[in-house]
Design a protein around this motif. Structure first.
Motif, PDB file in Angstrom:
ATOM      1  N   PRO A 279      66.735  -3.172  56.652  1.00 17.73           N
ATOM      2  CA  PRO A 279      67.717  -4.212  56.951  1.00 17.73           C
ATOM      3  C   PRO A 279      68.915  -4.153  56.004  1.00 17.73           C
ATOM      4  O   PRO A 279      68.798  -3.749  54.847  1.00 17.73           O
ATOM      5  N   TYR A 280      70.053  -4.581  56.497  1.00 18.16           N
ATOM      6  CA  TYR A 280      71.266  -4.626  55.686  1.00 18.16           C
ATOM      7  C   TYR A 280      71.230  -5.855  54.770  1.00 18.16           C
ATOM      8  O   TYR A 280      70.736  -6.907  55.148  1.00 18.16           O
ATOM      9  N   ALA A 281      71.765  -5.716  53.563  1.00 14.25           N
ATOM     10  CA  ALA A 281      72.096  -6.882  52.749  1.00 14.25           C
ATOM     11  C   ALA A 281      73.423  -7.412  53.270  1.00 14.25           C
ATOM     12  O   ALA A 281      74.349  -6.635  53.543  1.00 14.25           O
ATOM     13  N   VAL A 282      73.531  -8.731  53.443  1.00 14.91           N
ATOM     14  CA  VAL A 282      74.718  -9.322  54.058  1.00 14.91           C
ATOM     15  C   VAL A 282      75.239 -10.453  53.179  1.00 14.91           C
ATOM     16  O   VAL A 282      74.476 -11.201  52.583  1.00 14.91           O
ATOM     17  N   LEU A 283      76.563 -10.577  53.128  1.00 22.54           N
ATOM     18  CA  LEU A 283      77.203 -11.616  52.331  1.00 22.54           C
ATOM     19  C   LEU A 283      78.548 -11.943  52.947  1.00 22.54           C
ATOM     20  O   LEU A 283      79.307 -11.042  53.323  1.00 22.54           O
ATOM     21  N   ARG A 284      78.853 -13.219  53.034  1.00 23.00           N
ATOM     22  CA  ARG A 284      80.168 -13.667  53.491  1.00 23.00           C
ATOM     23  C   ARG A 284      80.934 -14.190  52.283  1.00 23.00           C
ATOM     24  O   ARG A 284      80.411 -15.006  51.519  1.00 23.00           O
ATOM     25  N   THR A 285      82.165 -13.709  52.097  1.00 25.04           N
ATOM     26  CA  THR A 285      82.909 -14.076  50.898  1.00 25.04           C
ATOM     27  C   THR A 285      84.406 -13.990  51.154  1.00 25.04           C
ATOM     28  O   THR A 285      84.855 -13.181  51.983  1.00 25.04           O
ATOM     29  N   PRO A 286      85.219 -14.799  50.475  1.00 27.71           N
ATOM     30  CA  PRO A 286      86.673 -14.647  50.595  1.00 27.71           C
ATOM     31  C   PRO A 286      87.173 -13.492  49.739  1.00 27.71           C
ATOM     32  O   PRO A 286      86.718 -13.284  48.615  1.00 27.71           O
ATOM     33  N   LEU A 287      88.097 -12.719  50.282  1.00 29.95           N
ATOM     34  CA  LEU A 287      88.758 -11.650  49.554  1.00 29.95           C
ATOM     35  C   LEU A 287      90.247 -11.733  49.853  1.00 29.95           C
ATOM     36  O   LEU A 287      90.648 -11.682  51.028  1.00 29.95           O
ATOM     37  N   ASP A 288      91.040 -11.889  48.824  1.00 32.41           N
ATOM     38  CA  ASP A 288      92.495 -11.955  48.979  1.00 32.41           C
ATOM     39  C   ASP A 288      92.916 -13.012  49.987  1.00 32.41           C
ATOM     40  O   ASP A 288      93.876 -12.833  50.746  1.00 32.41           O
ATOM     41  N   GLY A 289      92.162 -14.121  50.012  1.00 32.45           N
ATOM     42  CA  GLY A 289      92.518 -15.225  50.884  1.00 32.45           C
ATOM     43  C   GLY A 289      92.018 -15.112  52.304  1.00 32.45           C
ATOM     44  O   GLY A 289      92.321 -15.981  53.135  1.00 32.45           O
ATOM     45  N   TYR A 290      91.245 -14.079  52.615  1.00 28.98           N
ATOM     46  CA  TYR A 290      90.726 -13.884  53.957  1.00 28.98           C
ATOM     47  C   TYR A 290      89.193 -13.935  53.937  1.00 28.98           C
ATOM     48  O   TYR A 290      88.561 -13.720  52.906  1.00 28.98           O
ATOM     49  N   ASP A 291      88.614 -14.186  55.103  1.00 29.91           N
ATOM     50  CA  ASP A 291      87.173 -14.322  55.261  1.00 29.91           C
ATOM     51  C   ASP A 291      86.575 -12.954  55.583  1.00 29.91           C
ATOM     52  O   ASP A 291      86.911 -12.365  56.625  1.00 29.91           O
ATOM     53  N   TYR A 292      85.691 -12.464  54.703  1.00 26.78           N
ATOM     54  CA  TYR A 292      85.129 -11.127  54.876  1.00 26.78           C
ATOM     55  C   TYR A 292      83.605 -11.142  54.858  1.00 26.78           C
ATOM     56  O   TYR A 292      82.979 -12.052  54.318  1.00 26.78           O
ATOM     57  N   VAL A 293      83.055 -10.098  55.467  1.00 24.89           N
ATOM     58  CA  VAL A 293      81.627  -9.815  55.421  1.00 24.89           C
ATOM     59  C   VAL A 293      81.420  -8.546  54.601  1.00 24.89           C
ATOM     60  O   VAL A 293      82.122  -7.545  54.800  1.00 24.89           O
ATOM     61  N   VAL A 294      80.469  -8.608  53.669  1.00 23.59           N
ATOM     62  CA  VAL A 294      80.101  -7.446  52.873  1.00 23.59           C
ATOM     63  C   VAL A 294      78.695  -7.022  53.278  1.00 23.59           C
ATOM     64  O   VAL A 294      77.792  -7.855  53.380  1.00 23.59           O
ATOM     65  N   LEU A 295      78.510  -5.753  53.535  1.00 26.99           N
ATOM     66  CA  LEU A 295      77.211  -5.183  53.881  1.00 26.99           C
ATOM     67  C   LEU A 295      76.823  -4.138  52.841  1.00 26.99           C
ATOM     68  O   LEU A 295      77.687  -3.471  52.277  1.00 26.99           O
ATOM     69  N   ALA A 296      75.534  -3.993  52.606  1.00 29.65           N
ATOM     70  CA  ALA A 296      75.036  -2.941  51.725  1.00 29.65           C
ATOM     71  C   ALA A 296      73.714  -2.434  52.278  1.00 29.65           C
ATOM     72  O   ALA A 296      72.934  -3.198  52.854  1.00 29.65           O
ATOM     73  N   TYR A 297      73.472  -1.151  52.095  1.00 30.76           N
ATOM     74  CA  TYR A 297      72.211  -0.581  52.575  1.00 30.76           C
ATOM     75  C   TYR A 297      71.907   0.715  51.828  1.00 30.76           C
ATOM     76  O   TYR A 297      72.748   1.247  51.097  1.00 30.76           O
ATOM     77  N   ARG A 298      70.690   1.187  52.011  1.00 24.70           N
ATOM     78  CA  ARG A 298      70.257   2.479  51.464  1.00 24.70           C
ATOM     79  C   ARG A 298      70.477   3.542  52.525  1.00 24.70           C
ATOM     80  O   ARG A 298      69.938   3.463  53.638  1.00 24.70           O
ATOM     81  N   ASP A 299      71.272   4.532  52.198  1.00 25.61           N
ATOM     82  CA  ASP A 299      71.586   5.611  53.120  1.00 25.61           C
ATOM     83  C   ASP A 299      70.385   6.538  53.287  1.00 25.61           C
ATOM     84  O   ASP A 299      69.411   6.461  52.525  1.00 25.61           O
ATOM     85  N   GLN A 300      70.476   7.440  54.267  1.00 28.45           N
ATOM     86  CA  GLN A 300      69.380   8.375  54.494  1.00 28.45           C
ATOM     87  C   GLN A 300      69.187   9.343  53.334  1.00 28.45           C
ATOM     88  O   GLN A 300      68.098   9.887  53.154  1.00 28.45           O
ATOM     89  N   ASP A 301      70.225   9.543  52.532  1.00 26.67           N
ATOM     90  CA  ASP A 301      70.064  10.417  51.372  1.00 26.67           C
ATOM     91  C   ASP A 301      69.528   9.674  50.166  1.00 26.67           C
ATOM     92  O   ASP A 301      69.417  10.242  49.073  1.00 26.67           O
TER      93      ASP A 301
END
Length: 371
Positions: A279-301
């Motif tokens: 599963p992806y790690a998910v986070l909603r956060t403001p960046l430079d005044g805009y609403d963003y989603v940040v995702l993180a995951y472990r790649d196949q490598d």
């Protein structure tokens, strides 16, 4: 992997040192929100270890120093899920294996709470097993959970028959009996989401596509499952509230191998990136005044990857950055006591590493700190 040369995010910078300190090391990464922010503004990081869990805690809001690891014994723990409620209480859900007096192996779901940052964890309480009979009970899947806005804990487990089971707290604080929510052939890791308005939604990959359960009202029954003919890769689904009372589900598309975002009533939006097996790690956060989603995951490598894109504006593109940091399981994302994005991972040696958002525009990460 698709990359963008311009946008609201700067490439994260890898780095670090070799950590040779003695002490217990994690056996992997926990499931869920294993990097949490307490009411006092301090972050805490949790990880499983043989016979229990480990805890590291910031010594002051915003870091950079951490205390730990502190060992919390949980004999027989085979899986750890961490869930946090709006009240900042941290709930631990575990799958535990024990051997009965007659030598028969048994598995059950256990639950404990940490009410305040750095304080003791409560006693672990067994929530039982929704399946009866040694053979079926031994096939107990890992528990996942969500905490409603009023603090009610909801625990979900895939039963031996492939259906979704629920156990939740009653208004008087006791636990209700297991409830069968139906479904068939679902993945072992459904993705529940507590919406700010008080309802819970659950999304699960299934042999037939995707299944969705929705609570009809806060504290009410669950409607569903409603099936959709989509193709998420099993074990990759994550959920995030991207607008009031609206859930967006993220997963790896089984056909293309790329990330995708989906909301009921529409079609999945391809996000690019490389295949994620968890599963992806998910986070909603403001960046430079805009609403963003940040995702993180472990790649196949086996290395961590970070992605950023506009909340509910996925068609405008996601920016992906390979961080060249090897990790176990899914990384974790949170905001610290100063509102900065923090990413954590468990390295192959079982040591946590943490990188924090630097000052300035976009999302540039500091060098990795070894805890």
């Amino acid at each position: 992997m698709r990359r963008r040369s311009a946008g609201p995010v700067d490439a994260a910078r890898p780095g670090g040192r070799t950590d040779t300190d003695d002490g217990p090391t994690a056996s992997g990464a926990a499931h869920g929100t294993w990097l949490t922010l307490g009411k006092d503004g301090r972050l805490t990081l949790y990880a499983p270890v043989d016979g229990g869990l480990l805890r590291w805690t910031e010594t002051a809001a915003g870091g950079p120093r951490w205390s730990g690891p502190h060992v919390v014994p949980v004999p027989g723990l085979t899986h750890l899920t961490v869930v946090q409620g709006a009240d900042t209480y941290v709930h631990f859900l575990g799958r535990r294996e024990r051997t009965g007096a007659d030598g028969t192996p048994a598995a059950d779901v256990v639950h404990a709470i940490q009410y305040q940052t750095g304080l003791a964890v409560t006693d672990w309480r067994s929530l039982g097993n929704p399946d009866r009979g040694p053979e079926r009970a031994a096939r107990l899947a890992p528990p996942v959970g969500a905490v409603a806005a009023d603090g009610t804990v909801h625990v979900f487990v895939r039963a031996a028959g492939g259906n979704l089971m629920l156990r939740r707290e009653a208004p008087n604080g006791k636990w209700r009996a297991w409830e069968d929510l139906g479904g068939a052939g679902i993945d072992a890791l459904p993705a529940p989401l507590a919406l700010a308005g008080g309802r819970i939604e659950v999304c699960a990959a299934a042999e037939t596509g995707v299944m969705i359960w929705r609570q009809t009202a806060p504290g009410g029954d669950f409607a569903g499952p409603r099936g959709f003919s989509l193709r998420p890769a099993p074990g990759t689904v994550a959920a995030l509230e991207t607008a009031p009372e609206r859930a967006t589900f993220f997963w790896t598309d089984a056909d293309s191998g790329a990330a995708a975002a989906w909301r009921a009533g529409g079609w999945p939006v391809p996000l690019g990136g490389s295949p994620a097996g968890r599963p992806y790690a998910v986070l909603r956060t403001p960046l430079d005044g805009y609403d963003y989603v940040v995702l993180a995951y472990r790649d196949q490598d086996g290395t961590a990857t970070l992605g950023v894109g506009g909340a509910e504006d996925e068609a405008a593109g996601f920016w992906w950055y390979g961080l060249a940091e090897p990790c176990q399981g899914t990384p974790a994302l949170a905001r610290d006591g100063h509102g900065r994005v923090v990413m954590a991972l468990i390295d192959p040696g079982g040591r946590p590493r943490v990188a924090r958002q630097e000052d300035g525009p976009g999302l540039a990460l500091t060098r990795w700190q070894h805890l």
